[in-house]
Write an enzyme that holds these catalytic residues in place. Structure first.
Site, PDB file in Angstrom:
ATOM      1  N   HIS A 161      23.445  45.758  10.887  1.00 40.43           N
ATOM      2  CA  HIS A 161      23.087  44.382  11.228  1.00 40.43           C
ATOM      3  C   HIS A 161      23.577  43.501  10.074  1.00 40.43           C
ATOM      4  O   HIS A 161      23.000  43.528   8.991  1.00 40.43           O
ATOM      5  CB  HIS A 161      21.569  44.278  11.408  1.00 40.43           C
ATOM      6  CG  HIS A 161      21.056  42.884  11.566  1.00 40.43           C
ATOM      7  ND1 HIS A 161      20.248  42.492  12.602  1.00 40.43           N
ATOM      8  CD2 HIS A 161      21.236  41.778  10.817  1.00 40.43           C
ATOM      9  CE1 HIS A 161      19.966  41.207  12.473  1.00 40.43           C
ATOM     10  NE2 HIS A 161      20.547  40.753  11.393  1.00 40.43           N
ATOM     11  N   LYS A 169      12.372  43.749   9.834  1.00 38.58           N
ATOM     12  CA  LYS A 169      13.201  44.022   8.670  1.00 38.58           C
ATOM     13  C   LYS A 169      12.322  44.411   7.496  1.00 38.58           C
ATOM     14  O   LYS A 169      11.256  43.826   7.283  1.00 38.58           O
ATOM     15  CB  LYS A 169      14.027  42.775   8.317  1.00 38.58           C
ATOM     16  CG  LYS A 169      15.042  42.443   9.406  1.00 38.58           C
ATOM     17  CD  LYS A 169      15.677  41.087   9.217  1.00 38.58           C
ATOM     18  CE  LYS A 169      16.582  40.772  10.400  1.00 38.58           C
ATOM     19  NZ  LYS A 169      16.932  39.338  10.466  1.00 38.58           N
ATOM     20  N   GLU A 217      24.083  36.292  13.829  1.00 38.52           N
ATOM     21  CA  GLU A 217      23.891  37.745  13.710  1.00 38.52           C
ATOM     22  C   GLU A 217      25.023  38.497  14.377  1.00 38.52           C
ATOM     23  O   GLU A 217      25.383  38.202  15.518  1.00 38.52           O
ATOM     24  CB  GLU A 217      22.596  38.181  14.401  1.00 38.52           C
ATOM     25  CG  GLU A 217      21.331  37.705  13.759  1.00 38.52           C
ATOM     26  CD  GLU A 217      20.094  38.321  14.430  1.00 38.52           C
ATOM     27  OE1 GLU A 217      18.989  37.947  14.024  1.00 38.52           O
ATOM     28  OE2 GLU A 217      20.224  39.147  15.351  1.00 38.52           O
ATOM     29  N   LYS A 232      20.010  33.921  25.611  1.00 34.42           N
ATOM     30  CA  LYS A 232      21.063  34.783  25.058  1.00 34.42           C
ATOM     31  C   LYS A 232      22.295  34.837  25.954  1.00 34.42           C
ATOM     32  O   LYS A 232      23.393  35.113  25.463  1.00 34.42           O
ATOM     33  CB  LYS A 232      20.520  36.193  24.802  1.00 34.42           C
ATOM     34  CG  LYS A 232      19.247  36.233  23.953  1.00 34.42           C
ATOM     35  CD  LYS A 232      19.384  35.503  22.617  1.00 34.42           C
ATOM     36  CE  LYS A 232      18.026  35.256  21.973  1.00 34.42           C
ATOM     37  NZ  LYS A 232      18.077  34.355  20.811  1.00 34.42           N
ATOM     38  N   GLU A 286      25.241  44.664  28.082  1.00 34.63           N
ATOM     39  CA  GLU A 286      26.183  44.789  26.965  1.00 34.63           C
ATOM     40  C   GLU A 286      26.506  46.261  26.788  1.00 34.63           C
ATOM     41  O   GLU A 286      25.669  47.117  27.064  1.00 34.63           O
ATOM     42  CB  GLU A 286      25.546  44.296  25.654  1.00 34.63           C
ATOM     43  CG  GLU A 286      25.597  42.810  25.444  1.00 34.63           C
ATOM     44  CD  GLU A 286      24.993  42.372  24.103  1.00 34.63           C
ATOM     45  OE1 GLU A 286      24.942  41.167  23.877  1.00 34.63           O
ATOM     46  OE2 GLU A 286      24.577  43.234  23.305  1.00 34.63           O
ATOM     47  N   GLY A 333      15.712  39.416  19.051  1.00 33.29           N
ATOM     48  CA  GLY A 333      14.972  40.109  18.005  1.00 33.29           C
ATOM     49  C   GLY A 333      14.457  41.464  18.439  1.00 33.29           C
ATOM     50  O   GLY A 333      13.492  41.965  17.880  1.00 33.29           O
ATOM     51  N   ILE A 356      26.332  49.528  21.263  1.00 32.68           N
ATOM     52  CA  ILE A 356      27.042  49.786  20.005  1.00 32.68           C
ATOM     53  C   ILE A 356      26.197  50.810  19.249  1.00 32.68           C
ATOM     54  O   ILE A 356      25.048  50.547  18.919  1.00 32.68           O
ATOM     55  CB  ILE A 356      27.199  48.489  19.172  1.00 32.68           C
ATOM     56  CG1 ILE A 356      27.811  47.358  20.018  1.00 32.68           C
ATOM     57  CG2 ILE A 356      28.020  48.745  17.912  1.00 32.68           C
ATOM     58  CD1 ILE A 356      29.205  47.627  20.538  1.00 32.68           C
ATOM     59  N   ARG A 366      17.054  28.581  12.494  1.00 28.75           N
ATOM     60  CA  ARG A 366      15.940  28.291  11.577  1.00 28.75           C
ATOM     61  C   ARG A 366      16.275  28.826  10.181  1.00 28.75           C
ATOM     62  O   ARG A 366      17.257  29.525  10.015  1.00 28.75           O
ATOM     63  CB  ARG A 366      14.688  29.025  12.074  1.00 28.75           C
ATOM     64  CG  ARG A 366      14.940  30.542  12.138  1.00 28.75           C
ATOM     65  CD  ARG A 366      13.689  31.360  12.341  1.00 28.75           C
ATOM     66  NE  ARG A 366      13.967  32.769  12.145  1.00 28.75           N
ATOM     67  CZ  ARG A 366      14.382  33.608  13.087  1.00 28.75           C
ATOM     68  NH1 ARG A 366      14.588  33.181  14.318  1.00 28.75           N
ATOM     69  NH2 ARG A 366      14.610  34.874  12.795  1.00 28.75           N
ATOM     70  N   ASN A 415      20.234  32.489  15.096  1.00 34.56           N
ATOM     71  CA  ASN A 415      18.893  31.991  14.789  1.00 34.56           C
ATOM     72  C   ASN A 415      19.002  30.587  14.224  1.00 34.56           C
ATOM     73  O   ASN A 415      19.733  30.350  13.268  1.00 34.56           O
ATOM     74  CB  ASN A 415      18.201  32.891  13.769  1.00 34.56           C
ATOM     75  CG  ASN A 415      18.128  34.318  14.268  1.00 34.56           C
ATOM     76  OD1 ASN A 415      17.829  34.561  15.435  1.00 34.56           O
ATOM     77  ND2 ASN A 415      18.426  35.264  13.411  1.00 34.56           N
TER      78      ASN A 415
HETATM   79  C1  MV4 Z   1      22.190  45.990  20.292  1.00 31.58           C
HETATM   80  C2  MV4 Z   1      22.313  47.287  19.755  1.00 31.58           C
HETATM   81  C3  MV4 Z   1      23.349  48.072  20.199  1.00 31.58           C
HETATM   82  N1  MV4 Z   1      24.197  47.604  21.134  1.00 31.58           N
HETATM   83  N2  MV4 Z   1      23.076  45.577  21.222  1.00 31.58           N
HETATM   84  C4  MV4 Z   1      18.126  44.794  18.100  1.00 31.58           C
HETATM   85  C5  MV4 Z   1      17.643  43.432  17.741  1.00 31.58           C
HETATM   86  C6  MV4 Z   1      18.480  42.459  18.464  1.00 31.58           C
HETATM   87  N3  MV4 Z   1      18.827  41.364  17.612  1.00 31.58           N
HETATM   88  C7  MV4 Z   1      19.671  43.224  18.906  1.00 31.58           C
HETATM   89  N4  MV4 Z   1      19.411  44.602  18.653  1.00 31.58           N
HETATM   90  C8  MV4 Z   1      20.334  45.546  18.983  1.00 31.58           C
HETATM   91  N5  MV4 Z   1      21.251  45.158  19.899  1.00 31.58           N
HETATM   92  C9  MV4 Z   1      24.040  46.393  21.623  1.00 31.58           C
HETATM   93  N6  MV4 Z   1      24.881  45.955  22.542  1.00 31.58           N
HETATM   94  C10 MV4 Z   1      21.394  47.700  18.790  1.00 31.58           C
HETATM   95  C11 MV4 Z   1      20.388  46.836  18.419  1.00 31.58           C
HETATM   96  C12 MV4 Z   1      19.457  47.382  17.471  1.00 31.58           C
HETATM   97  C13 MV4 Z   1      19.392  46.930  16.178  1.00 31.58           C
HETATM   98  C14 MV4 Z   1      20.187  45.877  15.752  1.00 31.58           C
HETATM   99  C15 MV4 Z   1      20.101  45.412  14.473  1.00 31.58           C
HETATM  100  C16 MV4 Z   1      19.216  46.007  13.593  1.00 31.58           C
HETATM  101  C17 MV4 Z   1      18.420  47.047  13.990  1.00 31.58           C
HETATM  102  C18 MV4 Z   1      18.489  47.513  15.275  1.00 31.58           C
HETATM  103  C19 MV4 Z   1      17.690  48.566  15.662  1.00 31.58           C
HETATM  104  C20 MV4 Z   1      17.765  49.016  16.941  1.00 31.58           C
HETATM  105  C21 MV4 Z   1      18.636  48.425  17.840  1.00 31.58           C
END
Ligand code: MV4
Length: 449
Positions: free
Chosen positions: A208, A237, A275, A116, A200, A164, A203, A292, A290
């Site tokens: 998403h 999901k 994403e 990442k 990071e 993920g 947020i 795939r 991703n």
């Molecule tokens: C984050 C975030 C907030 N801020 N990064 C969760 C899965 C992974 N792909 C990244 N994720 C997150 N990254 C920053 N800088 C919040 C999440 C996150 C989240 C993201 C997408 C869908 C559901 C989520 C549930 C909890 C946290």
């Protein structure tokens, strides 16, 4: 075209890929574990090879056995599906070295997006917006503290080898960051054998939103629109939809173009997903790519009319993208529901067992991707996905209505399922209004049923 493709997967996606092969006039070879002898992917394939005992380590992740199965049956290519070996760079490399086409990206591309920190760096260079934070892996707590002061708390410490949702922690102040830095590092080392972490900005209340991209080996890269996957529980999901509710055409196009820039920048061929987190102000940030086909690809298929799995196989063969150069056109609204053999009353505990009744919904605007039949036993060794119900209609509102009827009339007997929980979400006023963000499921869970 290829004459024979081996499918290195099981369950609904293996069936999905077999159908795509057959429509292309390609013979399909299934591989299966001893626990999957009675699976439909074995029955529907033209040939099937047992590759070992039930545990995935000894079967579906057993690279030498899978390569041997491809060699014995004379398969030209291997489709990995999703999960399992789909993002295993070594597997992609070994397929190449064995003269078998891997239906997916190169090992170098898998590695670049799998790390990442490298993925962030790559996207920053290309000019894809990333979350404010590290430009490289952090070497010390001091470095982390300095950067956090610069971008301001709250922040997130994430494992470079994670993704993920695995290996990430929130820090709201310096004290917390000092504690979380070390624990995330240790956890990353234990889970991935790589202790690299990065920072990071957190947020808050993001959505998403992911963009489906497709490239070919002739230099063309397109996007096929977005999916909103905000309805998740513990990074699983539950519901995915296309298009994402309430995005302006301008924002949609901006995100699409950013995703295309990212994919084109790494000369990506095949199906990929970029994403993004979309914050409540409308700013969006790259988080992961991703490499795939994804579980939720059908919502994009339904709204674009394309067959993404057939397209993956054509592109892997070297054909140019089959669709015209104009931007993909989109029709109506599609929502996918993942029905799992899990007990919502018991913290979503997986509940394998024999399914004695199976009456799935059917009718206009209802697509069912499943490997389940009455009499099938869900093995305890694999994930608990039973079926994906994909409903579509002209509008989101009509798709929601159709989904209510579909889920209410979906009868599964013998194992508990997530159907009742999905129905609850469908009746939640926040979901219906389109006020979805990643905290919806937790809020629903904390409220009385
Ligand atoms: C984050 C975030 C907030 N801020 N990064 C969760 C899965 C992974 N792909 C990244 N994720 C997150 N990254 C920053 N800088 C919040 C999440 C996150 C989240 C993201 C997408 C869908 C559901 C989520 C549930 C909890 C946290």
């Amino acid at each position: 075209m290829f004459s024979k493709v081996l499918i290195a997967n099981r369950g609904e996606i293996a069936l999905r890929i077999i159908r795509a092969c057959h429509e292309l006039g390609i013979e399909a070879v299934a591989v299966f574990s001893e626990a999957d002898r009675d699976s439909l992917h074995v029955r529907f394939a033209d040939e099937a090879v047992c590759i070992g005992p039930p545990s995935v380590a000894e079967s579906y992740l057993n690279i030498p056995r899978i390569i041997a199965a491809a060699e014995i049956t004379g398969a030209d290519a291997i489709h990995p599906g999703y999960g399992l070996l789909a993002e295993n760079a070594e597997f992609s490399e070994i397929c190449d070295a064995s003269g078998i086409t891997f239906v997916g990206p190169t090992a170098a591309q898998i590695r670049a997006m799998g790390d990442k920190v490298v993925a962030r760096e790559t996207m920053m260079e290309i000019g894809v917006p990333t979350v404010p934070g590290s430009e490289k892996a952090l070497n010390s707590v001091r470095e982390a503290l300095r950067l956090a002061d610069e971008i301001a708390y709250p922040v997130m410490v994430k494992a470079a080898a994670g993704g993920g949702g695995k290996g990430m922690r929130i820090a709201r102040d310096a004290g917390e960051l000092e504690r979380v830095f070390g624990s995330t590092r240790m956890e990353a080392q234990a889970a991935f054998g790589d202790s690299s972490v990065y920072l990071e900005k957190l947020i808050e209340r993001p959505r998403h939103i992911e963009i489906q991209v497709f490239g070919d080996t002739h230099g063309r890269v397109v996007h096929l629109g977005e999916r909103d996957c905000s309805v998740q529980r513990r990074h699983q999901k539950l519901i995915e939809e296309a298009p994402a509710y309430g995005l302006s055409p301008e924002l949609r196009e901006e995100m699409g173009q950013a995703a295309v820039r990212g994919a084109a920048g790494i000369e990506y061929a095949g199906a990929g997903t970029v994403e993004f987190l979309l914050d409540p102000t409308g700013a969006f940030y790259f988080i992961e790519m991703n490499t795939r086909i994804q579980v939720e690809h059908p919502v994009t298929e339904v709204t674009t009319g394309l067959d993404l799995v057939k397209e993956q196989i054509r592109v892997a063969f070297g054909a140019p993208l089959s669709f015209p150069p104009e931007p993909a056109s989109h029709r109506g609204h599609a929502i996918e529901f993942r029905v799992n053999a899990e007990d919502p009353e018991r913290d979503f505990m997986p509940a394998p067992g024999r399914i004695d009744v199976f009456h799935p919904p059917a009718g206009p605007g209802i697509r069912l991707d499943t490997h389940v039949y009455a009499g099938y036993t869900v093995p305890r060794y694999y994930d608990s996905l039973l079926a994906k119900v994909i409903v579509s209609a002209a509008t989101r509102r009509e798709a929601i209505d159709r989904a209510r009827h579909s889920l209410d009339n979906f009868v599964v007997g013998g194992v508990p399922t997530t159907l009742s929980f999905l129905s609850r979400i469908l009746r939640d006023p926040r979901f219906v209004k389109g006020a979805v963000d990643t905290s919806l499921v937790d809020r629903l869970m904390s409220e009385a049923a």
